[in-house]
Design an enzyme around this catalytic site. Structure first.
Site, PDB file in Angstrom:
ATOM      1  N   ASP A  61      -6.570  -0.162  -7.764  1.00 21.90           N
ATOM      2  CA  ASP A  61      -7.091   1.191  -7.849  1.00 21.90           C
ATOM      3  C   ASP A  61      -8.297   1.372  -6.918  1.00 21.90           C
ATOM      4  O   ASP A  61      -9.330   0.716  -7.085  1.00 21.90           O
ATOM      5  CB  ASP A  61      -7.487   1.448  -9.303  1.00 21.90           C
ATOM      6  CG  ASP A  61      -7.841   2.890  -9.545  1.00 21.90           C
ATOM      7  OD1 ASP A  61      -6.922   3.711  -9.569  1.00 21.90           O
ATOM      8  OD2 ASP A  61      -9.049   3.189  -9.677  1.00 21.90           O
ATOM      9  N   THR A  94      -7.307   8.179  -4.824  1.00 21.56           N
ATOM     10  CA  THR A  94      -8.611   7.718  -4.352  1.00 21.56           C
ATOM     11  C   THR A  94      -8.486   6.897  -3.070  1.00 21.56           C
ATOM     12  O   THR A  94      -9.334   6.999  -2.189  1.00 21.56           O
ATOM     13  CB  THR A  94      -9.309   6.865  -5.429  1.00 21.56           C
ATOM     14  OG1 THR A  94      -8.405   5.849  -5.861  1.00 21.56           O
ATOM     15  CG2 THR A  94      -9.674   7.723  -6.614  1.00 21.56           C
ATOM     16  N   THR A  95      -7.415   6.092  -2.983  1.00 19.26           N
ATOM     17  CA  THR A  95      -7.234   5.299  -1.773  1.00 19.26           C
ATOM     18  C   THR A  95      -6.909   6.232  -0.610  1.00 19.26           C
ATOM     19  O   THR A  95      -7.491   6.120   0.475  1.00 19.26           O
ATOM     20  CB  THR A  95      -6.105   4.269  -1.952  1.00 19.26           C
ATOM     21  OG1 THR A  95      -6.279   3.621  -3.208  1.00 19.26           O
ATOM     22  CG2 THR A  95      -6.113   3.236  -0.851  1.00 19.26           C
ATOM     23  N   ASP A 386      -4.380   7.310 -14.797  1.00 18.76           N
ATOM     24  CA  ASP A 386      -4.004   8.026 -13.579  1.00 18.76           C
ATOM     25  C   ASP A 386      -2.801   8.918 -13.841  1.00 18.76           C
ATOM     26  O   ASP A 386      -2.765  10.078 -13.431  1.00 18.76           O
ATOM     27  CB  ASP A 386      -3.629   7.046 -12.448  1.00 18.76           C
ATOM     28  CG  ASP A 386      -4.853   6.482 -11.743  1.00 18.76           C
ATOM     29  OD1 ASP A 386      -5.974   6.777 -12.205  1.00 18.76           O
ATOM     30  OD2 ASP A 386      -4.683   5.752 -10.756  1.00 18.76           O
TER      31      ASP A 386
HETATM   32  P1  ADP Z   1      -3.923   6.374  -4.207  1.00 22.26           P
HETATM   33  O1  ADP Z   1      -5.177   5.738  -4.709  1.00 22.26           O
HETATM   34  O2  ADP Z   1      -4.175   7.176  -2.990  1.00 22.26           O
HETATM   35  O3  ADP Z   1      -3.178   7.116  -5.257  1.00 22.26           O
HETATM   36  P2  ADP Z   1      -1.739   4.517  -4.263  1.00 22.26           P
HETATM   37  O4  ADP Z   1      -1.817   3.048  -3.997  1.00 22.26           O
HETATM   38  O5  ADP Z   1      -1.481   4.970  -5.630  1.00 22.26           O
HETATM   39  O6  ADP Z   1      -3.047   5.150  -3.686  1.00 22.26           O
HETATM   40  O7  ADP Z   1      -0.614   5.082  -3.271  1.00 22.26           O
HETATM   41  C1  ADP Z   1      -0.288   6.443  -3.248  1.00 22.26           C
HETATM   42  C2  ADP Z   1       0.751   6.714  -2.209  1.00 22.26           C
HETATM   43  O8  ADP Z   1       1.920   5.947  -2.443  1.00 22.26           O
HETATM   44  C3  ADP Z   1       1.176   8.171  -2.265  1.00 22.26           C
HETATM   45  O9  ADP Z   1       1.294   8.656  -0.958  1.00 22.26           O
HETATM   46  C4  ADP Z   1       2.539   8.101  -2.948  1.00 22.26           C
HETATM   47  O10 ADP Z   1       3.375   9.179  -2.600  1.00 22.26           O
HETATM   48  C5  ADP Z   1       3.056   6.787  -2.424  1.00 22.26           C
HETATM   49  N1  ADP Z   1       4.112   6.221  -3.278  1.00 22.26           N
HETATM   50  C6  ADP Z   1       4.073   6.002  -4.606  1.00 22.26           C
HETATM   51  N2  ADP Z   1       5.256   5.483  -5.032  1.00 22.26           N
HETATM   52  C7  ADP Z   1       6.050   5.375  -3.972  1.00 22.26           C
HETATM   53  C8  ADP Z   1       7.388   4.883  -3.761  1.00 22.26           C
HETATM   54  N3  ADP Z   1       8.121   4.426  -4.758  1.00 22.26           N
HETATM   55  N4  ADP Z   1       7.883   4.906  -2.506  1.00 22.26           N
HETATM   56  C9  ADP Z   1       7.119   5.350  -1.500  1.00 22.26           C
HETATM   57  N5  ADP Z   1       5.857   5.813  -1.610  1.00 22.26           N
HETATM   58  C10 ADP Z   1       5.319   5.832  -2.839  1.00 22.26           C
HETATM   59 MG    MG Z   2      -2.234   6.373  -6.951  1.00 15.66          MG
END
Ligand code: ADP
Ligand code: MG
Length: 519
Positions: A61, A94-95, A386
């Protein structure tokens, strides 16, 4: 005056100016955002953070990582604030927000090196952010946000987080059910969804409890451990001899008087149990202490009582059962009591948990998170938090966009389309913004093991021909596909807020040309 220099700053003030100030700020901001980049997306890696005192946090996270990192540089601290704002406002992304902020800084640095004035960079970035919002609105799915869609949003937000073998679909269902049960005519009472963790079972035992769970055990073992259709009183008072009587001086000269005094005390302690019993109370939640003898009378009356309950827990129980907090036993009113379908104490390992369920209590729900280890449970709790937030954001701001980088590709493409008609050097800044946004799909691609350049080329061409294209994690690597077909959806609010806060931080840092710090 001669050649005497004029000192307006004290000797130990540190100062850096112009390009020096700018580039050190930019470097610090970039470094911070770089540190969370590898965690982005479904195949993002975890970070293990070890504090001075040896506490260990393992997480994926972004907000948690940045918060634990103990960052001191003021510009770097602003990137941390981007993540914090994102966490507070939306609860996810957040990322995304911090990586974008870092990349906007990197692009700004190149522009400044090419002698584009900071104010031009700022204007260009603000214009590009406006275009980004247009692109988000255009790509948003304007379907009714039904449970199916919401479950996909919840699941997307949880992918990549360690969920300990629970299928994300099941967790997503639990999350949507939780939010739906606190939804009313005037919106979602997000604070009525509580998350309670308990180690000991496998994560698959995670469930939704219609009511509240608090970490309390009855004051005596001979009190009943469960009650159905229970009447509940929440008391902010001490169940003990009242101060005034204790302080009074007894002038005891014979045994009769002593007995009378003891009887008077006993009578007073017994009165608590009698009063509660007459009022029909089955469960007494007491924020203050309960005298041992008063407790034994309560037990005799078949009342289960809890003492020194925290203010938070007492409030939650009161809210869940419809009880009003009671400060005095004079003039008890039936209206002040709460009701629950069932109240029960269950033992988990060496901990007792009080469950207050059903009846009026159903207004509050608790996601009861189980897991084998503390680390797993903590990460699971963050994932669920989240997911609860993204479902709330999707309902309240009514918008869902394709995830997996598809929205970012749409943003960059829209900005480039419009950049051509923007005059002067500002155009360079607008285009640089689009390049910065590309870092998100590029990072998603490289985190699933694809070649980021090839992926970007394919994403753009598929976006142009089909209107949507994202990086779909599949097998050992990833493919380019339509995120909607794979159920990868994010709330539009996540993207709007990320653009907003990243732009704000980057433009603020780019404008600084003088750092003056007292040492
Ligand atoms: P954040 O802190 O920004 O939420 P995450 O590590 O949760 O970071 O990554 C979020 C990104 O990953 C988003 O762009 C989301 O659409 C993408 N994402 C989540 N699940 C999948 C998946 N199964 N396949 C492709 N992209 C995904
Ligand atoms: Mg996320």
């Amino acid at each position: 005056m001669g050649n005497q220099p004029l000192f307006v700053l004290s000797d130990d003030t540190e100062r850096s100016r112009g390009q020096d100030a700018q580039s050190s700020n930019i470097a610090a901001g970039k470094a911070v955002s770089e540190s969370v980049r590898t965690t982005l997306g479904p195949r993002g890696m975890d970070k293990m953070l070890v504090s001075d005192s040896g506490d260990v946090v393992i997480t994926n996270d972004g907000a948690t990582i940045l918060q634990e990192m103990d960052i001191e540089h003021p510009a770097a601290q602003m990137i941390v604030e981007v993540a914090e704002t994102q966490e507070d406002e939306i609860g996810d992304g957040t990322t995304t927000a911090s990586v974008l902020a870092g990349q906007l800084l990197a692009q700004a640095e190149d522009l400044l090196d090419e002698d584009v004035h900071p104010t031009v960079v700022v204007e260009g970035y603000n214009e590009a952010a406006r275009l980004a919002r247009e692109a988000i609105d255009a790509i948003a799915i304007d379907e009714e946000t039904d449970d199916d869609l919401l479950e996909q949003v919840a699941e997307t937000s949880m992918t990549g987080k360690g969920t300990g073998g629970v299928t994300p679909e099941r967790l997503a269902e639990t999350v949507v059910e939780a939010i739906r049960s606190v939804e009313s005519g005037d919106g979602i009472n997000r604070e009525n969804v509580r998350v309670r963790t308990q180690v000991g079972a496998s994560a698959t035992a995670t469930e939704l409890v219609e009511g509240v769970i608090v970490d309390e055990e009855p004051v005596r073992e001979d009190m009943p451990v469960s009650a159905d259709d229970a009447t509940i009183g929440v008391f902010d008072l001490e169940f003990d001899i009242r101060e005034a009587n204790v302080d009074a001086e007894y002038d005891i000269t014979d045994i009769d008087q002593l007995n009378a005094a003891i009887d008077a005390e006993e009578g007073e302690l017994k009165k608590y149990a009698e009063t509660l019993s007459d009022a029909g109370v089955d469960v007494a939640i007491v924020t203050d202490s309960i005298d041992d003898r008063a407790a034994s009378y309560l037990a005799e009356e078949g009342i289960v009582a809890f003492e020194s309950v925290s203010d938070d827990d007492a409030t939650a129980i009161a809210r869940a059962t419809g009880a009003t907090r009671i400060g005095s036993l004079e003039d008890l009113d039936d209206e002040d009591f709460g009701h629950a379908g069932s109240v029960g104490v269950e033992t988990y390992g060496d901990e007792d948990l009080l469950f207050v369920e059903g009846g009026d209590a159903a207004e509050t729900v608790t996601v009861f998170v189980r897991g084998g280890t503390e680390h797993l449970i903590d990460e699971l709790e963050r994932a669920i938090d989240d997911a609860l937030d993204v479902v709330t954001a999707s309902i309240e701001t009514g918008g869902v966009v394709p995830g997996a980088g598809a929205t970012e590709i749409a943003i960059a493409s829209h900005i480039r389309d419009r950049a051509a008609s923007i005059e002067g050097r500002r155009q360079l800044a607008v285009e640089a913004f689009a390049d910065a946004v590309d870092v998100l799909p590029r990072t998603l691609a490289s985190n699933v093991g694809m070649d980021p350049i090839d992926a970007l080329v394919e994403l753009r061409s598929r976006h142009d021909s089909e209107g949507r294209a994202g990086i779909i994690a599949e097998g050992q690597t990833g493919i380019v596909g339509d995120p909607i077909d794979y159920g990868v959806l994010d709330p539009a609010a996540v993207k709007r807020e990320a653009v907003e806060s990243a732009t704000e931080a980057a433009t603020m840092i780019a404008r600084i040309d003088d750092v003056i710090s007292a040492s």
